[in-house]
Design a protein around this motif. Structure first.
Motif, PDB file in Angstrom:
ATOM      1  N   LEU A  46       0.921  -1.448   0.089  1.00 10.44           N
ATOM      2  CA  LEU A  46      -0.037   0.053   0.163  1.00 10.44           C
ATOM      3  C   LEU A  46       0.961   1.361   0.084  1.00 10.44           C
ATOM      4  N   MET A  47       1.950   1.127   0.781  1.00 11.66           N
ATOM      5  CA  MET A  47       3.038   2.276   0.649  1.00 11.66           C
ATOM      6  C   MET A  47       3.553   2.416  -0.598  1.00 11.66           C
ATOM      7  N   ALA A  48       3.712   1.372  -1.412  1.00  7.65           N
ATOM      8  CA  ALA A  48       4.167   1.664  -2.769  1.00  7.65           C
ATOM      9  C   ALA A  48       3.037   2.182  -3.738  1.00  7.65           C
ATOM     10  N   VAL A  49       1.918   1.913  -3.468  1.00  9.94           N
ATOM     11  CA  VAL A  49       0.725   2.652  -4.100  1.00  9.94           C
ATOM     12  C   VAL A  49       0.663   3.927  -3.877  1.00  9.94           C
ATOM     13  N   VAL A  50       0.806   4.389  -2.486  1.00  8.61           N
ATOM     14  CA  VAL A  50       0.745   5.784  -2.204  1.00  8.61           C
ATOM     15  C   VAL A  50       1.966   6.436  -3.074  1.00  8.61           C
ATOM     16  N   GLY A  51       3.130   5.925  -3.161  1.00  9.90           N
ATOM     17  CA  GLY A  51       4.180   6.178  -3.884  1.00  9.90           C
ATOM     18  C   GLY A  51       3.918   6.670  -5.254  1.00  9.90           C
ATOM     19  N   ALA A  52       3.152   5.634  -5.905  1.00  4.40           N
ATOM     20  CA  ALA A  52       2.740   5.659  -7.574  1.00  4.40           C
ATOM     21  C   ALA A  52       1.879   6.753  -7.701  1.00  4.40           C
ATOM     22  N   ARG A  53       1.024   6.912  -6.544  1.00  5.02           N
ATOM     23  CA  ARG A  53      -0.222   8.043  -7.028  1.00  5.02           C
ATOM     24  C   ARG A  53       0.127   9.439  -6.518  1.00  5.02           C
ATOM     25  N   THR A  54       1.289   9.490  -6.113  1.00  2.13           N
ATOM     26  CA  THR A  54       2.032  10.811  -5.617  1.00  2.13           C
ATOM     27  C   THR A  54       3.415  10.990  -6.525  1.00  2.13           C
ATOM     28  N   ASN A  55       3.675  10.292  -7.636  1.00  2.88           N
ATOM     29  CA  ASN A  55       4.555  10.436  -8.396  1.00  2.88           C
ATOM     30  C   ASN A  55       6.155  10.329  -7.678  1.00  2.88           C
ATOM     31  N   ALA A  98       8.864   7.970  -7.288  1.00  2.00           N
ATOM     32  CA  ALA A  98       9.502   6.765  -7.564  1.00  2.00           C
ATOM     33  C   ALA A  98      10.164   6.090  -6.672  1.00  2.00           C
ATOM     34  N   ASP A  99      10.818   6.976  -5.775  1.00  2.00           N
ATOM     35  CA  ASP A  99      11.839   6.211  -4.678  1.00  2.00           C
ATOM     36  C   ASP A  99      10.963   5.476  -3.707  1.00  2.00           C
ATOM     37  N   LEU A 100       9.807   6.051  -3.405  1.00  2.00           N
ATOM     38  CA  LEU A 100       8.943   5.507  -2.558  1.00  2.00           C
ATOM     39  C   LEU A 100       8.481   4.101  -2.815  1.00  2.00           C
ATOM     40  N   VAL A 101       8.094   4.211  -4.036  1.00  2.00           N
ATOM     41  CA  VAL A 101       7.556   2.929  -4.847  1.00  2.00           C
ATOM     42  C   VAL A 101       8.775   1.777  -4.922  1.00  2.00           C
ATOM     43  N   LYS A 102       9.937   2.052  -5.094  1.00  2.00           N
ATOM     44  CA  LYS A 102      11.096   1.114  -4.954  1.00  2.00           C
ATOM     45  C   LYS A 102      11.444   0.693  -3.725  1.00  2.00           C
ATOM     46  N   SER A 103      11.389   1.647  -2.872  1.00  2.00           N
ATOM     47  CA  SER A 103      11.928   1.342  -1.341  1.00  2.00           C
ATOM     48  C   SER A 103      11.040   0.340  -0.817  1.00  2.00           C
ATOM     49  N   SER A 104       9.476   0.667  -1.117  1.00  2.00           N
ATOM     50  CA  SER A 104       8.488  -0.180  -0.528  1.00  2.00           C
ATOM     51  C   SER A 104       8.316  -1.474  -1.170  1.00  2.00           C
ATOM     52  N   LEU A 108       2.960 -11.748  -3.732  1.00  2.00           N
ATOM     53  CA  LEU A 108       2.673 -10.246  -3.740  1.00  2.00           C
ATOM     54  C   LEU A 108       3.478  -9.489  -4.641  1.00  2.00           C
ATOM     55  N   ALA A 109       4.631  -9.644  -4.256  1.00  2.00           N
ATOM     56  CA  ALA A 109       5.697  -8.587  -5.301  1.00  2.00           C
ATOM     57  C   ALA A 109       5.426  -8.974  -6.622  1.00  2.00           C
ATOM     58  N   ALA A 110       5.041 -10.422  -7.204  1.00  2.00           N
ATOM     59  CA  ALA A 110       5.066 -10.638  -8.476  1.00  2.00           C
ATOM     60  C   ALA A 110       3.750 -10.026  -9.117  1.00  2.00           C
ATOM     61  N   LYS A 111       2.767 -10.096  -8.224  1.00  2.00           N
ATOM     62  CA  LYS A 111       1.338  -9.283  -8.521  1.00  2.00           C
ATOM     63  C   LYS A 111       1.805  -7.911  -9.093  1.00  2.00           C
ATOM     64  N   ALA A 112       2.643  -7.335  -8.552  1.00  2.00           N
ATOM     65  CA  ALA A 112       2.619  -5.826  -8.648  1.00  2.00           C
ATOM     66  C   ALA A 112       3.084  -5.715 -10.340  1.00  2.00           C
ATOM     67  N   GLN A 113       3.767  -6.743 -10.789  1.00  2.00           N
ATOM     68  CA  GLN A 113       4.017  -6.623 -12.277  1.00  2.00           C
ATOM     69  C   GLN A 113       2.927  -6.218 -13.305  1.00  2.00           C
ATOM     70  N   TYR A 166       5.978   2.449 -13.424  1.00  2.00           N
ATOM     71  CA  TYR A 166       6.932   2.134 -12.431  1.00  2.00           C
ATOM     72  C   TYR A 166       7.534   0.865 -12.745  1.00  2.00           C
ATOM     73  N   ALA A 167       7.554   0.377 -14.045  1.00  2.00           N
ATOM     74  CA  ALA A 167       7.900  -0.941 -14.231  1.00  2.00           C
ATOM     75  C   ALA A 167       9.339  -1.258 -13.443  1.00  2.00           C
ATOM     76  N   ASN A 168      10.244  -0.285 -13.852  1.00  2.00           N
ATOM     77  CA  ASN A 168      11.633  -0.632 -13.239  1.00  2.00           C
ATOM     78  C   ASN A 168      11.569  -0.600 -11.813  1.00  2.00           C
ATOM     79  N   GLU A 169      10.776  -0.050 -10.963  1.00  2.00           N
ATOM     80  CA  GLU A 169      10.948   0.189  -9.698  1.00  2.00           C
ATOM     81  C   GLU A 169      10.143  -1.361  -9.002  1.00  2.00           C
ATOM     82  N   VAL A 170       9.293  -1.943  -9.678  1.00  2.00           N
ATOM     83  CA  VAL A 170       8.701  -2.959  -9.248  1.00  2.00           C
ATOM     84  C   VAL A 170       9.174  -4.203  -9.471  1.00  2.00           C
ATOM     85  N   LYS A 171      10.110  -4.122 -10.607  1.00  2.00           N
ATOM     86  CA  LYS A 171      10.451  -5.670 -11.028  1.00  2.00           C
ATOM     87  C   LYS A 171      11.463  -6.255 -10.468  1.00  2.00           C
TER      88      LYS A 171
END
Length: 468
Positions: A422-431, A433-439, A450-455, A463-468
């Motif tokens: 969910l923190m990664a979702v917050v990062g994505a919705r607020t642009n 990228a660092d929060l998306v990746k760290s989360s 669950l991580a695979a689901k993000a793909q 944010y394909a690079n941040e979640v792969k």
């Protein structure tokens, strides 16, 4: 036909509404519109138009699985306030203590209890003895004031003598009421005497005691009954011994559980479970409570609460159903069965249970989860209040309050993979990228699936690079 007409020259808009049951495969999908045009007997085909890539289904994240199940509390009180009462009755216009009254069973039981309490300082504490002396409201204020005061003094003197004789030290607080109109009104209202409503009306109409007495005496049909049955009960001195009953200490309760749990009450056992942070011991205490007090729903409920917190929903449901068999109306049980239904996607059943959840400690949180499933996101946010859970943050995300969601997720007591997702979702919705990746890096460590689901989650389309 009767359908909407669109002008050929000026054009127009047409709105079409449709809904489809969500299935996980929709996360990675494409939505097309196909057109078929008929004009007379001719059909025309227009190329399909792609209108969307995938479905964002963040609202379907199973955050309810980590909700806080309701806890059924104990009612243990170490200090319980108690009082023992007795009355000494007086004859009309007299204040002397009669021997027959001093030998009454009521007064004997009173003195016996005072002696017991004063002599057992481990289990009791004698706080004080109150004396309230009264005169009935007939005979005039001046006479009754003197009479009530003398009754107080004589009773207080007697009580002090008894305490001295028993070598008991405690405060004696004495007072008197010259004309006991309140007691008179209470006795009349509870009686079956003739014209009692008329008497009560006189009391409500007049506040002056002499006027009251005059008006009541004028009701000649009932005054003799009052004089014979009501007024004698008001010529009295009431003695009240106020004391504390002292229960077992925390140490004594723990020791008793370890040696002989049968000596503990159900509330002492339930309280014992609150004295430890060791879940194994806590579970053992609840199971012993079930064994010794099988009709008390609370231990079953709390075992279910522990199983729910451990993610064992099947065991939790079993315990909750056992609790319901003991008390189907308990708010805690209905709250927890509502949560179980939400984990299964049975929203209607959950709503039925949660309609009976008022009073449970996590009722609002459970309702918040229900409102998420119903698509009432603002209402869910309100229900969660300051709750710091994944579901509370999910509601805030769905209501587009991303700052609050981030704050909530940062305060979750035991963050899990969904907390970080969910923190990664917050990062994505607020642009961010660092929060998306760290989360997402944390999610990968906690839950690979669950991580695979993000793909395939459209939340992270940019944010394909941040979640792969």
């Amino acid at each position: 036909g009767n359908d909407q007409t669109i002008s050929y020259k000026t054009g127009g808009t047409y709105t079409m509404k449709a809904s489809f049951d969500y299935v996980p495969e929709m996360a990675k999908s494409e939505l097309y519109l196909d057109f078929k045009i008929k004009k007379g007997k001719k059909e025309y085909t227009i190329p399909s138009v792609k209108i969307a890539d995938g479905v964002i289904a963040t609202s379907e994240l199973p955050t309810v699985n980590s909700a806080n199940a309701a806890y059924a509390p104990d009612a243990f009180q170490r200090i319980i306030k108690q009082a023992k009462e007795a009355q000494i009755m007086f004859l009309i216009q007299q204040a002397n203590l009669r021997a027959s009254e001093l030998k009454s069973d009521s007064l004997k039981a009173f003195h016996k209890q005072v002696v017991t309490v004063a002599g057992d300082t481990k289990n009791y504490k004698l706080n004080n003895i109150e004396i309230s002396a009264y005169a009935s409201p007939d005979g005039g204020v001046e006479l009754n004031t003197t009479l009530a005061e003398n009754r107080q003094n004589n009773t207080e003197k007697y009580m002090n003598q008894q305490l001295k004789k028993g070598k008991i030290e405690t405060e004696v607080d004495a007072k008197y009421t010259a004309q006991d109109w309140d007691g008179f009104q209470e006795l009349v209202s509870k009686s079956n005497i003739q014209d009692k409503d008329l008497i009560l009306r006189v009391l409500s109409m007049y506040s002056d005691p002499e006027q009251r007495e005059t008006e009541i005496k004028n009701i000649s049909s009932v005054y003799k009954t009052l004089a014979d049955e009501i007024l004698p009960q008001l010529r009295r001195a009431r003695l009240t011994a106020n004391y504390d009953v002292i229960g077992r200490s925390d140490e004594e309760i723990n020791a008793a559980f370890d040696t002989d749990a049968k000596v503990l009450s159900n509330d002492e056992l339930l309280y014992a479970a609150t004295l430890t942070n060791d879940n194994a011991r806590k579970e053992a205490i609840y199971k012993k409570t079930v064994e010794l007090y099988p009709n008390d729903f609370r231990a079953y409920n709390n075992l279910g609460m522990m199983a729910y917190a451990n993610g064992d929903l099947a065991t939790a449901e079993n315990y909750f159903k056992q609790a319901a068999s003991k008390n189907a109306n308990a708010a805690e049980v209905n709250t927890n069965l509502g949560l179980i239904e939400l984990t299964k996607g049975n929203v209607a059943n959950a709503e039925t249970y949660l309609s009976k959840s008022t009073g449970a400690n996590t009722a609002n949180e459970a309702l918040g989860n229900l409102y998420i499933k119903q698509g009432q996101y603002d209402r869910a946010v309100q229900a969660f209040g300051d709750t710091k859970t994944n579901s509370a943050a999910l509601a805030q995300i769905l209501a587009k309050d991303y700052n609050k969601a981030k704050s909530t997720l940062s305060a979750v007591k035991n963050p899990d993979a969904y907390t970080n997702y969910l923190m990664a979702v917050v990062g994505a919705r607020t642009n961010n990228a660092d929060l998306v990746k760290s989360s997402m890096d944390k999610v990968k460590q906690q839950d690979a699936a669950l991580a695979a689901k993000a793909q395939n989650d459209r939340e992270f389309a940019k944010y394909a690079n941040e979640v792969k």
